[in-house]
Design a protein around this motif. Structure first.
Motif, PDB file in Angstrom:
ATOM      1  N   VAL A  97       0.911  -1.229  -0.063  1.00  0.00           N
ATOM      2  CA  VAL A  97       0.025   0.043   0.021  1.00  0.00           C
ATOM      3  C   VAL A  97       0.893   1.410   0.176  1.00  0.00           C
ATOM      4  N   SER A  98       0.595   2.088  -0.791  1.00  0.00           N
ATOM      5  CA  SER A  98       1.123   3.400  -0.812  1.00  0.00           C
ATOM      6  C   SER A  98       1.321   4.279   0.412  1.00  0.00           C
ATOM      7  N   HIS A 145      -2.456  -0.841  -6.575  1.00  0.00           N
ATOM      8  CA  HIS A 145      -2.472  -1.023  -7.955  1.00  0.00           C
ATOM      9  C   HIS A 145      -2.902  -2.392  -8.277  1.00  0.00           C
ATOM     10  N   PHE A 146      -3.797  -2.444  -9.261  1.00  0.00           N
ATOM     11  CA  PHE A 146      -4.354  -3.616  -9.736  1.00  0.00           C
ATOM     12  C   PHE A 146      -4.844  -3.472 -11.126  1.00  0.00           C
ATOM     13  N   TYR A 171      -6.775   1.616  -6.365  1.00  0.00           N
ATOM     14  CA  TYR A 171      -7.930   1.592  -5.408  1.00  0.00           C
ATOM     15  C   TYR A 171      -7.576   2.133  -4.011  1.00  0.00           C
ATOM     16  N   SER A 172      -8.481   2.909  -3.450  1.00  0.00           N
ATOM     17  CA  SER A 172      -8.196   3.487  -2.169  1.00  0.00           C
ATOM     18  C   SER A 172      -8.604   2.567  -0.940  1.00  0.00           C
ATOM     19  N   VAL A 173      -7.902   2.418   0.010  1.00  0.00           N
ATOM     20  CA  VAL A 173      -7.854   1.672   1.176  1.00  0.00           C
ATOM     21  C   VAL A 173      -7.697   2.485   2.466  1.00  0.00           C
ATOM     22  N   ASN A 185       1.333   2.038   3.943  1.00  0.00           N
ATOM     23  CA  ASN A 185       2.732   1.584   3.817  1.00  0.00           C
ATOM     24  C   ASN A 185       3.028   0.218   4.403  1.00  0.00           C
ATOM     25  N   ARG A 186       1.992  -0.592   4.366  1.00  0.00           N
ATOM     26  CA  ARG A 186       1.846  -1.851   4.875  1.00  0.00           C
ATOM     27  C   ARG A 186       1.677  -2.685   3.747  1.00  0.00           C
ATOM     28  N   THR A 187       2.154  -3.971   3.764  1.00  0.00           N
ATOM     29  CA  THR A 187       1.891  -5.344   2.610  1.00  0.00           C
ATOM     30  C   THR A 187       0.715  -5.912   3.102  1.00  0.00           C
TER      31      THR A 187
END
Length: 202
Positions: free
Chosen positions: A155-156, A162-163, A168-170, A176-178
């Motif tokens: 996550v940025s 990105h997919f 997509y917003s989370v 900054n997490r996987t």
């Protein structure tokens, strides 16, 4: 029969779930072509490297998957001829639908109606008559297979993943997490350590 936007693993798993629902159970054997969503590598003779996720689905439903030899269409019986005939019956005239869900509902009802009208060809009566006779031999389907395909995503800092060329917003807690991205035909699940976020698929 169902319509999908893509020919991917999650679509294949969803198609099996719906097929077993409509049929009222699971056959003891499935005969497949060497499609990439099921077979990673075709070896000599009957040697196959079967996709791990496909094997998980087969194990879930407890049926036997068999794969045809390359360029041996006759091993699938009359399937290809039946598909060719079904295209003409189903798509002429062309159905009108506002969404994919509406189209799939129409396809399901149309297929059931055709079962009543189409002669089986080998057994006496219609396809519906043959299905009624054979349905007692089907295994109980149980709960549907959880047919997601999983990816690891970073996550940025701005809380985006990105997919398939989309962003997509989370939730901010994922920044900054996987995370694990579980892809279904109609949605995603973003799974973190202690939280799950669901979003629609573009």
């Amino acid at each position: 029969m169902r319509a999908y936007l893509l020919q991917t693993h999650e679509m294949l798993f969803d198609a099996h779930n719906h097929a077993f629902r409509v049929l009222g159970g699971v056959p003891r054997r499935g005969i497949y072509d060497n499609m990439r969503t099921a077979v990673d590598k075709v070896g000599r003779g009957k040697e196959r490297t079967v996709n791990a996720r496909f094997l998980t689905m087969v194990s879930h439903y407890l049926f036997e998957a068999e794969f045809c030899n390359p360029a041996a269409g006759w091993e699938k019986g009359q399937v290809e001829k039946n598909v060719q005939d079904a295209r003409h019956r189903l798509w002429q005239p062309t159905p009108q639908a506002e969404s994919l869900d509406e189209l799939n509902l129409w396809l399901e009802e149309r297929c059931k109606a055709l079962w009543e009208d189409i002669p089986h060809g080998i057994e006496p009566g219609s396809v519906a008559n043959a299905w009624a006779d054979e349905s007692e031999c089907l295994m109980v389907a149980g709960r549907p297979f959880d047919g997601f395909v999983e990816y690891r995503k970073r996550v940025s800092p701005t809380c985006l993943i990105h997919f398939e060329r989309n962003r997509y917003s989370v939730p901010a807690s994922f920044a900054n997490r996987t995370v694990s991205l579980r892809v279904y035909p109609d949605r995603f699940q973003v799974v973190g350590t202690v939280r799950i976020s669901v979003c629609g698929r573009a």
